[in-house]
Scaffold this motif. Structure first.
Motif, PDB file in Angstrom:
ATOM      1  N   LEU A  34     -63.602 -39.285  34.280  1.00 48.29           N
ATOM      2  CA  LEU A  34     -63.086 -40.368  35.111  1.00 48.29           C
ATOM      3  C   LEU A  34     -61.898 -39.881  35.925  1.00 48.29           C
ATOM      4  O   LEU A  34     -61.090 -39.076  35.433  1.00 48.29           O
ATOM      5  CB  LEU A  34     -62.649 -41.533  34.226  1.00 48.29           C
ATOM      6  CG  LEU A  34     -63.712 -42.045  33.275  1.00 48.29           C
ATOM      7  CD1 LEU A  34     -63.090 -42.894  32.187  1.00 48.29           C
ATOM      8  CD2 LEU A  34     -64.786 -42.815  34.016  1.00 48.29           C
ATOM      9  N   GLY A  35     -61.801 -40.379  37.124  1.00 44.26           N
ATOM     10  CA  GLY A  35     -60.710 -39.925  37.963  1.00 44.26           C
ATOM     11  C   GLY A  35     -60.163 -40.999  38.870  1.00 44.26           C
ATOM     12  O   GLY A  35     -60.832 -42.008  39.153  1.00 44.26           O
ATOM     13  N   TRP A  36     -58.943 -40.775  39.280  1.00 46.00           N
ATOM     14  CA  TRP A  36     -58.313 -41.582  40.322  1.00 46.00           C
ATOM     15  C   TRP A  36     -58.053 -40.680  41.524  1.00 46.00           C
ATOM     16  O   TRP A  36     -57.512 -39.579  41.376  1.00 46.00           O
ATOM     17  CB  TRP A  36     -56.987 -42.178  39.839  1.00 46.00           C
ATOM     18  CG  TRP A  36     -57.146 -43.300  38.872  1.00 46.00           C
ATOM     19  CD1 TRP A  36     -57.078 -43.240  37.507  1.00 46.00           C
ATOM     20  CD2 TRP A  36     -57.390 -44.671  39.199  1.00 46.00           C
ATOM     21  NE1 TRP A  36     -57.275 -44.481  36.963  1.00 46.00           N
ATOM     22  CE2 TRP A  36     -57.458 -45.383  37.993  1.00 46.00           C
ATOM     23  CE3 TRP A  36     -57.546 -45.376  40.389  1.00 46.00           C
ATOM     24  CZ2 TRP A  36     -57.694 -46.762  37.940  1.00 46.00           C
ATOM     25  CZ3 TRP A  36     -57.768 -46.741  40.342  1.00 46.00           C
ATOM     26  CH2 TRP A  36     -57.839 -47.417  39.125  1.00 46.00           C
ATOM     27  N   TYR A  37     -58.447 -41.160  42.680  1.00 40.24           N
ATOM     28  CA  TYR A  37     -58.222 -40.477  43.940  1.00 40.24           C
ATOM     29  C   TYR A  37     -57.465 -41.428  44.853  1.00 40.24           C
ATOM     30  O   TYR A  37     -57.433 -42.640  44.609  1.00 40.24           O
ATOM     31  CB  TYR A  37     -59.558 -40.096  44.591  1.00 40.24           C
ATOM     32  CG  TYR A  37     -60.313 -39.030  43.852  1.00 40.24           C
ATOM     33  CD1 TYR A  37     -60.953 -39.304  42.647  1.00 40.24           C
ATOM     34  CD2 TYR A  37     -60.404 -37.730  44.358  1.00 40.24           C
ATOM     35  CE1 TYR A  37     -61.648 -38.319  41.960  1.00 40.24           C
ATOM     36  CE2 TYR A  37     -61.104 -36.738  43.684  1.00 40.24           C
ATOM     37  CZ  TYR A  37     -61.721 -37.043  42.492  1.00 40.24           C
ATOM     38  OH  TYR A  37     -62.411 -36.067  41.817  1.00 40.24           O
ATOM     39  N   ARG A  38     -56.889 -40.886  45.908  1.00 41.97           N
ATOM     40  CA  ARG A  38     -56.232 -41.743  46.875  1.00 41.97           C
ATOM     41  C   ARG A  38     -56.432 -41.211  48.285  1.00 41.97           C
ATOM     42  O   ARG A  38     -56.647 -40.019  48.493  1.00 41.97           O
ATOM     43  CB  ARG A  38     -54.735 -41.884  46.564  1.00 41.97           C
ATOM     44  CG  ARG A  38     -53.923 -40.611  46.740  1.00 41.97           C
ATOM     45  CD  ARG A  38     -52.497 -40.832  46.247  1.00 41.97           C
ATOM     46  NE  ARG A  38     -51.677 -39.635  46.414  1.00 41.97           N
ATOM     47  CZ  ARG A  38     -50.440 -39.514  45.934  1.00 41.97           C
ATOM     48  NH1 ARG A  38     -49.881 -40.519  45.253  1.00 41.97           N
ATOM     49  NH2 ARG A  38     -49.752 -38.400  46.139  1.00 41.97           N
ATOM     50  N   GLN A  39     -56.334 -42.141  49.221  1.00 40.64           N
ATOM     51  CA  GLN A  39     -56.463 -41.771  50.621  1.00 40.64           C
ATOM     52  C   GLN A  39     -55.437 -42.548  51.432  1.00 40.64           C
ATOM     53  O   GLN A  39     -55.475 -43.785  51.463  1.00 40.64           O
ATOM     54  CB  GLN A  39     -57.866 -42.057  51.145  1.00 40.64           C
ATOM     55  CG  GLN A  39     -58.106 -41.539  52.546  1.00 40.64           C
ATOM     56  CD  GLN A  39     -59.571 -41.536  52.920  1.00 40.64           C
ATOM     57  OE1 GLN A  39     -60.398 -42.192  52.299  1.00 40.64           O
ATOM     58  NE2 GLN A  39     -59.918 -40.760  53.941  1.00 40.64           N
ATOM     59  N   ALA A  40     -54.536 -41.806  52.040  1.00 45.27           N
ATOM     60  CA  ALA A  40     -53.531 -42.400  52.907  1.00 45.27           C
ATOM     61  C   ALA A  40     -54.062 -42.424  54.342  1.00 45.27           C
ATOM     62  O   ALA A  40     -54.962 -41.655  54.685  1.00 45.27           O
ATOM     63  CB  ALA A  40     -52.237 -41.596  52.828  1.00 45.27           C
ATOM     64  N   PRO A  41     -53.525 -43.288  55.181  1.00 40.10           N
ATOM     65  CA  PRO A  41     -53.995 -43.367  56.575  1.00 40.10           C
ATOM     66  C   PRO A  41     -53.910 -42.013  57.271  1.00 40.10           C
ATOM     67  O   PRO A  41     -52.884 -41.332  57.214  1.00 40.10           O
ATOM     68  CB  PRO A  41     -53.032 -44.374  57.207  1.00 40.10           C
ATOM     69  CG  PRO A  41     -52.577 -45.222  56.077  1.00 40.10           C
ATOM     70  CD  PRO A  41     -52.507 -44.311  54.893  1.00 40.10           C
ATOM     71  N   GLY A  42     -55.008 -41.618  57.889  1.00 39.13           N
ATOM     72  CA  GLY A  42     -55.046 -40.366  58.630  1.00 39.13           C
ATOM     73  C   GLY A  42     -55.163 -39.119  57.775  1.00 39.13           C
ATOM     74  O   GLY A  42     -55.096 -38.005  58.308  1.00 39.13           O
ATOM     75  N   LYS A  43     -55.341 -39.302  56.475  1.00 40.52           N
ATOM     76  CA  LYS A  43     -55.428 -38.144  55.586  1.00 40.52           C
ATOM     77  C   LYS A  43     -56.744 -38.159  54.816  1.00 40.52           C
ATOM     78  O   LYS A  43     -57.409 -39.189  54.718  1.00 40.52           O
ATOM     79  CB  LYS A  43     -54.248 -38.135  54.604  1.00 40.52           C
ATOM     80  CG  LYS A  43     -52.899 -37.933  55.263  1.00 40.52           C
ATOM     81  CD  LYS A  43     -51.810 -37.746  54.231  1.00 40.52           C
ATOM     82  CE  LYS A  43     -50.473 -37.453  54.881  1.00 40.52           C
ATOM     83  NZ  LYS A  43     -49.398 -37.224  53.867  1.00 40.52           N
ATOM     84  N   GLN A  44     -57.079 -37.001  54.253  1.00 42.71           N
ATOM     85  CA  GLN A  44     -58.289 -36.917  53.449  1.00 42.71           C
ATOM     86  C   GLN A  44     -58.055 -37.492  52.055  1.00 42.71           C
ATOM     87  O   GLN A  44     -56.919 -37.528  51.557  1.00 42.71           O
ATOM     88  CB  GLN A  44     -58.730 -35.457  53.331  1.00 42.71           C
ATOM     89  CG  GLN A  44     -59.264 -34.868  54.626  1.00 42.71           C
ATOM     90  CD  GLN A  44     -59.874 -33.492  54.424  1.00 42.71           C
ATOM     91  OE1 GLN A  44     -59.463 -32.749  53.543  1.00 42.71           O
ATOM     92  NE2 GLN A  44     -60.859 -33.164  55.234  1.00 42.71           N
ATOM     93  N   ARG A  45     -59.140 -37.903  51.446  1.00 43.84           N
ATOM     94  CA  ARG A  45     -59.047 -38.366  50.068  1.00 43.84           C
ATOM     95  C   ARG A  45     -58.659 -37.199  49.180  1.00 43.84           C
ATOM     96  O   ARG A  45     -59.190 -36.102  49.326  1.00 43.84           O
ATOM     97  CB  ARG A  45     -60.376 -38.974  49.628  1.00 43.84           C
ATOM     98  CG  ARG A  45     -60.337 -39.695  48.304  1.00 43.84           C
ATOM     99  CD  ARG A  45     -61.664 -40.364  47.996  1.00 43.84           C
ATOM    100  NE  ARG A  45     -61.991 -41.405  48.958  1.00 43.84           N
ATOM    101  CZ  ARG A  45     -63.007 -42.254  48.811  1.00 43.84           C
ATOM    102  NH1 ARG A  45     -63.774 -42.197  47.734  1.00 43.84           N
ATOM    103  NH2 ARG A  45     -63.258 -43.151  49.745  1.00 43.84           N
ATOM    104  N   GLU A  46     -57.750 -37.451  48.239  1.00 44.50           N
ATOM    105  CA  GLU A  46     -57.282 -36.390  47.359  1.00 44.50           C
ATOM    106  C   GLU A  46     -57.306 -36.846  45.912  1.00 44.50           C
ATOM    107  O   GLU A  46     -57.149 -38.037  45.606  1.00 44.50           O
ATOM    108  CB  GLU A  46     -55.849 -35.973  47.728  1.00 44.50           C
ATOM    109  CG  GLU A  46     -54.813 -37.058  47.563  1.00 44.50           C
ATOM    110  CD  GLU A  46     -53.392 -36.566  47.831  1.00 44.50           C
ATOM    111  OE1 GLU A  46     -53.210 -35.376  48.163  1.00 44.50           O
ATOM    112  OE2 GLU A  46     -52.467 -37.390  47.703  1.00 44.50           O
TER     113      GLU A  46
END
Length: 116
Positions: A34-46
């Motif tokens: 299981l994982g948590w990822y995030r994506q900020a505006p204008g950036k790739q999902r990390e």
């Protein structure tokens, strides 16, 4: 039918805390990574954090010491405790459940905004 549903996002001041939850149904939860990822505006999902079926964890360098991922197999839920939040943590946070390459499920995301 597999469902992945995140909750717990919101607006918080810098230095504050939030706990995200992700309820997963329709899979054999205990064998999934299981994982948590995030994506900020204008950036790739990390990747933010992952936890294996055996409980091993890994974190992005940017969140080490501030975020903690955990899982409750009885509740088929994965959590992300976020402390000492910074404005740069602002993003949409996504939950992922993965088993091998064939089984890979994502939630719709929950917005986290860190701002004064």
């Amino acid at each position: 039918q597999v469902q992945v549903v995140e909750s717990g996002g919101g607006l918080v001041q810098p230095g504050g805390s939030l706990r995200l939850s992700c309820a997963v149904s329709g899979i054999r939860f205990s064998i999934y990574s299981l994982g948590w990822y995030r994506q900020a505006p204008g950036k790739q999902r990390e990747l933010v954090a992952r936890i294996t079926s055996g409980g091993s964890t890994n974190y992005a360098d940017s969140v080490k010491g501030r975020f903690t991922i955990s899982r409750d197999n009885t509740k088929t839920t994965v959590y992300l405790q976020m402390n000492s939040l910074k404005p740069e943590d602002t993003a949409i946070y996504y939950c992922n459940a993965q088993f091998g390459r064939q089984y890979d499920y994502w939630g719709q995301g929950t917005q986290v905004t860190v701002s004064s």
